[in-house]
Design a protein around this motif. Structure first.
Motif, PDB file in Angstrom:
ATOM      1  N   UNK A  78       0.846  -1.201   0.000  1.00 18.20           N
ATOM      2  CA  UNK A  78       0.000   0.000   0.000  1.00 18.20           C
ATOM      3  C   UNK A  78       0.875   1.242   0.000  1.00 18.20           C
ATOM      4  N   UNK A  79       0.727   2.038  -1.054  1.00 17.47           N
ATOM      5  CA  UNK A  79       1.424   3.318  -1.157  1.00 17.47           C
ATOM      6  C   UNK A  79       0.382   4.411  -0.982  1.00 17.47           C
ATOM      7  N   UNK A  80       0.449   5.122   0.129  1.00 22.60           N
ATOM      8  CA  UNK A  80      -0.524   6.180   0.413  1.00 22.60           C
ATOM      9  C   UNK A  80      -0.167   7.420  -0.401  1.00 22.60           C
ATOM     10  N   UNK A  81      -1.166   7.914  -1.138  1.00 24.25           N
ATOM     11  CA  UNK A  81      -1.029   9.147  -1.901  1.00 24.25           C
ATOM     12  C   UNK A  81      -1.910  10.193  -1.240  1.00 24.25           C
ATOM     13  N   UNK A  82      -1.351  11.316  -0.874  1.00 24.58           N
ATOM     14  CA  UNK A  82      -2.125  12.273  -0.100  1.00 24.58           C
ATOM     15  C   UNK A  82      -1.850  13.703  -0.513  1.00 24.58           C
ATOM     16  N   UNK A  83      -2.877  14.537  -0.349  1.00 24.42           N
ATOM     17  CA  UNK A  83      -2.690  15.960  -0.542  1.00 24.42           C
ATOM     18  C   UNK A  83      -2.101  16.614   0.690  1.00 24.42           C
ATOM     19  N   UNK A  84      -2.002  15.856   1.786  1.00 23.42           N
ATOM     20  CA  UNK A  84      -1.445  16.375   3.030  1.00 23.42           C
ATOM     21  C   UNK A  84       0.076  16.179   3.040  1.00 23.42           C
ATOM     22  N   UNK A  85       0.838  17.156   3.522  1.00 23.84           N
ATOM     23  CA  UNK A  85       2.295  17.009   3.587  1.00 23.84           C
ATOM     24  C   UNK A  85       2.707  15.937   4.583  1.00 23.84           C
ATOM     25  N   UNK A  86       3.949  15.510   4.461  1.00 24.87           N
ATOM     26  CA  UNK A  86       4.449  14.410   5.293  1.00 24.87           C
ATOM     27  C   UNK A  86       4.277  14.664   6.779  1.00 24.87           C
ATOM     28  N   UNK A  87       4.421  15.912   7.192  1.00 28.62           N
ATOM     29  CA  UNK A  87       4.345  16.234   8.618  1.00 28.62           C
ATOM     30  C   UNK A  87       3.008  15.839   9.232  1.00 28.62           C
ATOM     31  N   UNK A  88       1.956  15.790   8.425  1.00 32.77           N
ATOM     32  CA  UNK A  88       0.616  15.527   8.954  1.00 32.77           C
ATOM     33  C   UNK A  88       0.381  14.034   9.203  1.00 32.77           C
ATOM     34  N   UNK A  89       0.710  13.200   8.180  1.00 33.53           N
ATOM     35  CA  UNK A  89       0.261  11.811   8.251  1.00 33.53           C
ATOM     36  C   UNK A  89       1.324  10.749   7.933  1.00 33.53           C
ATOM     37  N   UNK A  90       2.480  11.123   7.432  1.00 32.19           N
ATOM     38  CA  UNK A  90       3.435  10.119   6.963  1.00 32.19           C
ATOM     39  C   UNK A  90       3.808   9.112   8.046  1.00 32.19           C
ATOM     40  N   UNK A  91       4.243   9.599   9.210  1.00 32.99           N
ATOM     41  CA  UNK A  91       4.673   8.667  10.263  1.00 32.99           C
ATOM     42  C   UNK A  91       3.520   7.818  10.786  1.00 32.99           C
ATOM     43  N   UNK A  92       2.343   8.398  11.085  1.00 33.74           N
ATOM     44  CA  UNK A  92       1.236   7.540  11.519  1.00 33.74           C
ATOM     45  C   UNK A  92       0.863   6.479  10.494  1.00 33.74           C
ATOM     46  N   UNK A  93       0.845   6.821   9.206  1.00 30.99           N
ATOM     47  CA  UNK A  93       0.472   5.837   8.187  1.00 30.99           C
ATOM     48  C   UNK A  93       1.514   4.723   8.066  1.00 30.99           C
ATOM     49  N   UNK A  94       2.774   5.075   8.148  1.00 35.11           N
ATOM     50  CA  UNK A  94       3.822   4.053   8.113  1.00 35.11           C
ATOM     51  C   UNK A  94       3.732   3.142   9.334  1.00 35.11           C
ATOM     52  N   UNK A  95       3.451   3.726  10.493  1.00 31.77           N
ATOM     53  CA  UNK A  95       3.317   2.920  11.701  1.00 31.77           C
ATOM     54  C   UNK A  95       2.120   1.980  11.618  1.00 31.77           C
ATOM     55  N   UNK A  96       1.093   2.395  10.894  1.00 31.49           N
ATOM     56  CA  UNK A  96      -0.121   1.597  10.828  1.00 31.49           C
ATOM     57  C   UNK A  96      -0.170   0.671   9.620  1.00 31.49           C
ATOM     58  N   UNK A  97       0.967   0.496   8.949  1.00 30.92           N
ATOM     59  CA  UNK A  97       1.031  -0.560   7.941  1.00 30.92           C
ATOM     60  C   UNK A  97       1.209  -0.138   6.506  1.00 30.92           C
ATOM     61  N   UNK A  98       1.240   1.168   6.201  1.00 31.50           N
ATOM     62  CA  UNK A  98       1.493   1.589   4.832  1.00 31.50           C
ATOM     63  C   UNK A  98       2.945   1.279   4.459  1.00 31.50           C
ATOM     64  N   UNK A  99       3.166   0.947   3.185  1.00 28.71           N
ATOM     65  CA  UNK A  99       4.518   0.655   2.722  1.00 28.71           C
ATOM     66  C   UNK A  99       5.240   1.897   2.234  1.00 28.71           C
ATOM     67  N   UNK A 100       4.488   2.991   2.088  1.00 29.61           N
ATOM     68  CA  UNK A 100       5.095   4.236   1.674  1.00 29.61           C
ATOM     69  C   UNK A 100       4.083   5.359   1.725  1.00 29.61           C
ATOM     70  N   UNK A 101       4.581   6.590   1.698  1.00 29.85           N
ATOM     71  CA  UNK A 101       3.725   7.779   1.754  1.00 29.85           C
ATOM     72  C   UNK A 101       4.264   8.783   0.757  1.00 29.85           C
ATOM     73  N   UNK A 102       3.377   9.269  -0.108  1.00 27.58           N
ATOM     74  CA  UNK A 102       3.806  10.152  -1.182  1.00 27.58           C
ATOM     75  C   UNK A 102       2.781  11.264  -1.362  1.00 27.58           C
TER      76      UNK A 102
END
Length: 211
Positions: A78-102
């Motif tokens: 799962x590669x999360x694609x978001x309009x939100x910058x990394x500071x908002x959600x990157x670490x929580x999403x990685x901790x909860x099982x995402x394989x990447x955040x972009x």
């Protein structure tokens, strides 16, 4: 052939990513979906290797979908694609099982790199996310309180912040009303807030409104 799925509620965004990838050898679009419910339905019908998942979806949010995918499809990347910058959600999403955040404003080369990285079973971490991870490991993070929330707490928090009722959240997440009420009390304590209105204000202040 790498089978890719694109989940975003905006047709123009899906078309943009499809256009970026249409000529790429070795990648095939397995399906597209405009909602979390549609994505989960199509995952039952189509084989897929990498899921490009937006956080902001109608109905079941990307966070909801990520949780279900991790329960049902252990090997799906799962590669999360978001309009939100990394500071908002990157670490929580990685901790909860995402394989990447972009972020969605990424260049084609970065998108391809991220897809190929997670397809190989590695995590994709942007330069900015790597800085956030380093600060976190070094104990120098000034992360806001919401980053310490569990996956389920984050789900409930965002729904409460959108104004959903406890009973509505219980039905949507297949939990008891009592359980959701317990999560609400825990959230207020962890975030040092006193009401649903303050939860909503916190979410707005930190740019966390999803879906």
């Amino acid at each position: 052939m790498l089978r890719l799925a694109i989940v975003d509620d905006h047709g123009i965004v899906r078309a943009g990513f499809r256009e970026m990838l249409v000529d790429e050898l070795g990648i095939r679009i397995a399906f597209e979906a405009a909602s979390g419910e549609e994505a989960l339905e199509k995952l039952r019908e189509h084989d897929c290797d990498v899921l490009l998942l937006d956080l902001s979806l109608p109905g079941q949010s990307g966070i909801d979908v990520l949780r279900i995918v991790r329960q049902r499809y252990a090997d799906l990347k799962v590669l999360v694609l978001s309009g939100f910058p990394e500071e908002r959600y990157a670490l929580p999403m990685l901790r909860h099982g995402a394989n990447g955040y972009l972020c969605k404003d990424c260049e084609r080369e970065e998108l391809l790199k991220a897809i190929q990285t997670v397809a190989r079973g590695r995590r994709y971490v942007s330069g900015r996310t790597a800085e956030l991870l380093a600060d976190d490991l070094a104990g120098e993070s000034t992360a806001p309180a919401h980053e310490s929330l569990s996956e389920r707490e984050l789900q409930v928090f965002l729904r409460l912040a959108r104004g959903e009722s406890v009973s509505g959240i219980a039905e949507a997440l297949n939990l008891s009303v009592k359980t959701v009420s317990t999560y609400r009390s825990r959230l207020l304590e962890k975030l040092a807030l006193a009401s649903n209105a303050e939860l909503a204000a916190y979410a707005l202040q930190h740019g966390l409104m999803v879906a």
